[in-house]
Design an enzyme around this catalytic site. Sequence first.
Site, mmCIF file in Angstrom:
data_model
loop_
_atom_site.group_PDB
_atom_site.id
_atom_site.type_symbol
_atom_site.label_atom_id
_atom_site.label_comp_id
_atom_site.label_asym_id
_atom_site.label_seq_id
_atom_site.Cartn_x
_atom_site.Cartn_y
_atom_site.Cartn_z
ATOM 1 N N ASP A 161 9.512 2.124 8.735
ATOM 2 C CA ASP A 161 8.081 2.031 8.435
ATOM 3 C C ASP A 161 7.314 2.846 9.473
ATOM 4 O O ASP A 161 7.892 3.362 10.430
ATOM 5 C CB ASP A 161 7.625 0.569 8.445
ATOM 6 N N GLY A 187 6.158 -3.990 4.617
ATOM 7 C CA GLY A 187 5.228 -4.328 3.557
ATOM 8 C C GLY A 187 5.526 -5.655 2.887
ATOM 9 O O GLY A 187 6.469 -6.374 3.242
ATOM 10 N N TYR A 200 -3.115 5.514 -8.118
ATOM 11 C CA TYR A 200 -1.880 4.747 -7.932
ATOM 12 C C TYR A 200 -1.045 4.770 -9.203
ATOM 13 O O TYR A 200 0.164 5.035 -9.182
ATOM 14 C CB TYR A 200 -2.234 3.314 -7.535
#
Length: 328
Positions: free
Chosen positions: A33, A10, A143
Amino acid sequence: MRILVTGANGQIGSELVEALRQRHGPEQVVGLDLNPPPTANGPSAAAPFEVMDVRDREALAGVLDRHEIGTIYHLASLLSATGEQHPDRAWDVNMSGLKNVLDLARRRPVDTVFWPSSIAVFGPTTPRDDTPQNTVLDPTTMYGVTKRSGELLCRYYHRRYDLDVRSLRYPGLLSYKTAPGGGTTDYAIDMLTQAAAGEDYTCFLEPDTRLPMMYMPDAIQGTLALMDADADALSVRDSYNAGALSFAPAELAAAIRARVPTFDCHYEPDERQRIAENWPSSVDDTAARTDWDWAPEYDLDALTEDMLHHLRENVRAPGNVGEKKRGR
């Protein structure tokens, strides 16, 4: 003992892994990941990497044991805009992954866990200017809900199990090395990328929407400084405010035009404007500056200069970044 970085491909993870491998050696830092990393060169090409989902507790336990992990940077998550499109998945990835990491870490010789929070924990009733460290937290996105829930979970594991969990409330992060990951503050990276390519930009926020921002080198430096700090010096065990920059799209556009005179920015706000309006315009990070000497280096001019310099190479912009591409 080795270091594990989840979400290693990321925006934060890719640069944090690089910094940690430079500091500790490639073989001492395990990336993790959902997909293999991009092709690496040099020593990092043979560095350890695991492909798996952090929601798979059994597989994650195997990684911790097999690599003898002593420190975890748990970065895997879905971001704000993406989380609003897939709220159930955002809750599952963000909360199940964190719970797995904390549960497994407390039963193993893991010294420290880092987990990133966000300015998304704040909301419409939070003071927008110089948002205090301790204040009303009423997130309006899934989020943000997962980030505030995660903060409380981290603090609980510290109090209940004496697990050394540390966290920063990251603002919007800007990097020239990785593409945006679905965040509301990603307009800034998009704008700079378009300008570096000699293109105009259409922004999805209003021109005067001020938000806290941070250049990735400062974010990496701050993360490592927090993890280097003496545990007894830390007064915050949910998540530290960390301020650096605060600017609006129009201010960034002006900084770009000072270097790219032909650049123009247009504004067509979408649903992300509503998200941004519920976030702070700046944060009070006195606790971070006092407890572990947090001190960012980049201001808006330095960030803009450095980003444009590197993005011109990344996007293969024309020799003169001020020239518009033909046919646009």
